[in-house]
Structure formats: structure tokens, C-alpha cells
Design an enzyme around this catalytic site. Structure first.
Site, PDB file in Angstrom:
ATOM      1  N   HIS A  18       0.842  -1.210   0.000  1.00 56.65           N
ATOM      2  CA  HIS A  18       0.000   0.000   0.000  1.00 56.65           C
ATOM      3  C   HIS A  18       0.873   1.254   0.000  1.00 56.65           C
ATOM      4  CE1 HIS A  18      -3.047  -2.619   2.356  1.00 56.65           C
ATOM      5  NE2 HIS A  18      -3.605  -2.397   1.182  1.00 56.65           N
ATOM      6  N   LYS A  42     -17.758  -5.581   7.202  1.00 53.44           N
ATOM      7  CA  LYS A  42     -16.515  -6.362   7.285  1.00 53.44           C
ATOM      8  C   LYS A  42     -16.159  -6.557   8.751  1.00 53.44           C
ATOM      9  CE  LYS A  42     -14.294  -5.635   2.843  1.00 53.44           C
ATOM     10  NZ  LYS A  42     -13.038  -5.317   2.140  1.00 53.44           N
ATOM     11  N   ARG A  91      -1.754  -5.930  -8.366  1.00 58.64           N
ATOM     12  CA  ARG A  91      -0.669  -6.877  -8.126  1.00 58.64           C
ATOM     13  C   ARG A  91      -0.663  -7.879  -9.280  1.00 58.64           C
ATOM     14  NH1 ARG A  91      -2.969  -7.993  -2.266  1.00 58.64           N
ATOM     15  NH2 ARG A  91      -4.732  -8.035  -3.674  1.00 58.64           N
ATOM     16  N   SER A 129      -2.952  -7.561   3.019  1.00 64.98           N
ATOM     17  CA  SER A 129      -3.156  -7.437   4.469  1.00 64.98           C
ATOM     18  C   SER A 129      -3.502  -8.797   5.060  1.00 64.98           C
ATOM     19  CB  SER A 129      -4.287  -6.447   4.763  1.00 64.98           C
ATOM     20  OG  SER A 129      -3.969  -5.174   4.288  1.00 64.98           O
TER      21      SER A 129
HETATM   22  O1  PNS Z   1      -8.879  -2.532   0.195  1.00 65.29           O
HETATM   23  P1  PNS Z   1     -10.145  -3.018  -0.442  1.00 65.29           P
HETATM   24  O2  PNS Z   1     -11.002  -3.740   0.590  1.00 65.29           O
HETATM   25  O3  PNS Z   1      -9.882  -3.843  -1.668  1.00 65.29           O
HETATM   26  O4  PNS Z   1     -10.955  -1.706  -0.909  1.00 65.29           O
HETATM   27  C1  PNS Z   1     -12.245  -1.822  -1.488  1.00 65.29           C
HETATM   28  C2  PNS Z   1     -12.931  -0.450  -1.629  1.00 65.29           C
HETATM   29  C3  PNS Z   1     -12.915   0.294  -0.301  1.00 65.29           C
HETATM   30  C4  PNS Z   1     -12.209   0.371  -2.651  1.00 65.29           C
HETATM   31  C5  PNS Z   1     -14.386  -0.724  -2.117  1.00 65.29           C
HETATM   32  O5  PNS Z   1     -14.969  -1.686  -1.297  1.00 65.29           O
HETATM   33  C6  PNS Z   1     -15.267   0.523  -2.074  1.00 65.29           C
HETATM   34  O6  PNS Z   1     -15.039   1.476  -2.780  1.00 65.29           O
HETATM   35  N1  PNS Z   1     -16.302   0.496  -1.204  1.00 65.29           N
HETATM   36  C7  PNS Z   1     -17.214   1.616  -1.024  1.00 65.29           C
HETATM   37  C8  PNS Z   1     -18.613   1.260  -1.499  1.00 65.29           C
HETATM   38  C9  PNS Z   1     -18.815   1.596  -2.964  1.00 65.29           C
HETATM   39  O7  PNS Z   1     -18.569   2.697  -3.419  1.00 65.29           O
HETATM   40  N2  PNS Z   1     -19.296   0.604  -3.753  1.00 65.29           N
HETATM   41  C10 PNS Z   1     -19.586   0.798  -5.168  1.00 65.29           C
HETATM   42  C11 PNS Z   1     -18.497   0.271  -6.070  1.00 65.29           C
HETATM   43  S1  PNS Z   1     -18.365  -1.476  -5.978  1.00 65.29           S
END
Ligand code: PNS
Length: 162
Positions: A18, A42, A91, A129
Site C-alpha cells: 500500500h 466487514k 498486483r 493485508s
Molecule cells: O482494500 P479493499 O477492501 O480492496 O478496498 C475496497 C474499496 C474500499 C475500494 C471498495 O470496497 C469501495 O469502494 N467500497 C465503497 C462502497 C462503494 O462505493 N461501492 C460501489 C463500487 S463497488
């Protein structure tokens, strides 16, 4: 022209992978907001406050990086703070399908904020993570995977489990 980008994620906890993406983003955009998703569905190891504090500590040397939290839709947050871009790390190929899905959905929600993908350094291409937590839980060496503050925080979380 000053351009601001958002680096969203769970960051449970932040890893060197990150940090690599954030550092690269901060060298291109004038301002970078690292935003921690505050999503109650989560089951994170670290609280949002703990995750924000760790990110602040490990990005303290990057003057154009700010750490915030968000809940709800990412695109709503990004629009509210005036972001012109979202940055995500890539990745391996295995990331692609998930990233394509959320990027396509985000585009339906807001076509004006562009998503950029940055590839991590090769040495972090396997890092997540989850994998760091798994190794830390059983007392493995994570010194090359996370900054020292995060290593200490993980050891503290798992000290009664080994
Ligand atoms: O580190 P992560 O868990 O892969 O991040 C995921 C994240 C936070 C980018 C994604 O879950 C997110 O944007 N969530 C907010 C909800 C949202 O906007 N959803 C619509 C698009 S799927």
C-alpha cells in the site's frame, strides 16, 4: 493545475505494498487522500481509528498525503472532496476481475472521476493485508512486509494467540 487523487481501501492494516502505491501516487498528484473504508459489514482486526493512526504514522514523511475515513459510496466521497482521480494498486492478474468490476460500477455512478491503476514493486506483488495477518498470527517474520509501527501493532493484537 492541481489535481487531487483518492487512494481508497480497507488498510487492515497498511502494508509496504500500500505504502508503495501511495508514494507513487503522491509523486504524480498534487494531493493524495488515503481513505479508510468505514464499512460495518466487514470484520476488521484493527478499528478504523487504529488503521488511520497507523497510516498517518507511516506516511508522515509525505507532505501531500492526508488520511481520512469514508462510509457509503466511494464516488460520492470522491466528488464531495473534489477528487479528479481514484488510485488503486494492481498486483497479479487475479486482482483484475475484481478491480474491473468496481471500476466499471464506479464509472456508472460517476463518469468524470477517472480510476488509475499503479503496479506495486515486484517484491510486493504477492502481498496483502490478509497474508500479513496470517503470518503475524502464527509468529512469522513480517519485518519486510510492513513498516515497524504496523509490525508492533500486529504483535500486540496477536500476543495472546501464539
Ligand atoms: O482494500 P479493499 O477492501 O480492496 O478496498 C475496497 C474499496 C474500499 C475500494 C471498495 O470496497 C469501495 O469502494 N467500497 C465503497 C462502497 C462503494 O462505493 N461501492 C460501489 C463500487 S463497488
Amino acid at each position: 493545475m492541481s489535481k487531487m487523487a483518492v487512494v481508497p481501501g480497507s488498510f487492515d492494516p497498511i502494508t509496504y505494498g500500500h505504502l508503495d502505491i501511495i508514494t507513487r501516487g503522491a509523486s504524480i498528484f498534487s494531493e493524495v487522500y488515503v481513505v479508510v473504508l468505514n464499512n460495518s459489514s466487514k470484520n476488521p482486526l484493527f478499528s478504523v481509528e487504529e488503521r488511520v493512526k497507523l497510516i498517518q504514522e507511516v506516511t508522515a514523511h509525505l507532505p501531500n498525503v492526508k488520511v481520512e475515513t469514508f462510509s457509503g459510496l466511494l464516488m460520492d466521497y470522491a466528488q464531495n472532496v473534489g477528487a479528479s482521480a481514484i488510485i488503486r494498486g494492481l498486483r497479479a492478474v487475479s486482482d483484475f476481475e475484481y478491480e474491473m468490476q468496481i471500476t466499471s460500477m464506479n464509472r456508472v455512478l460517476n463518469d468524470e472521476i477517472e480510476t488509475f491503476f499503479i503496479m506495486t514493486k515486484n517484491q510486493y506483488s504477492f502481498l496483502s493485508s490478509s497474508i500479513v495477518k496470517e503470518v503475524a498470527k502464527y509468529g512469522g517474520n513480517i519485518g519486510e512486509l510492513v513498516p515497524p509501527q504496523v509490525e508492533t501493532a500486529l504483535k500486540e493484537k496477536y500476543k495472546h494467540q501464539q
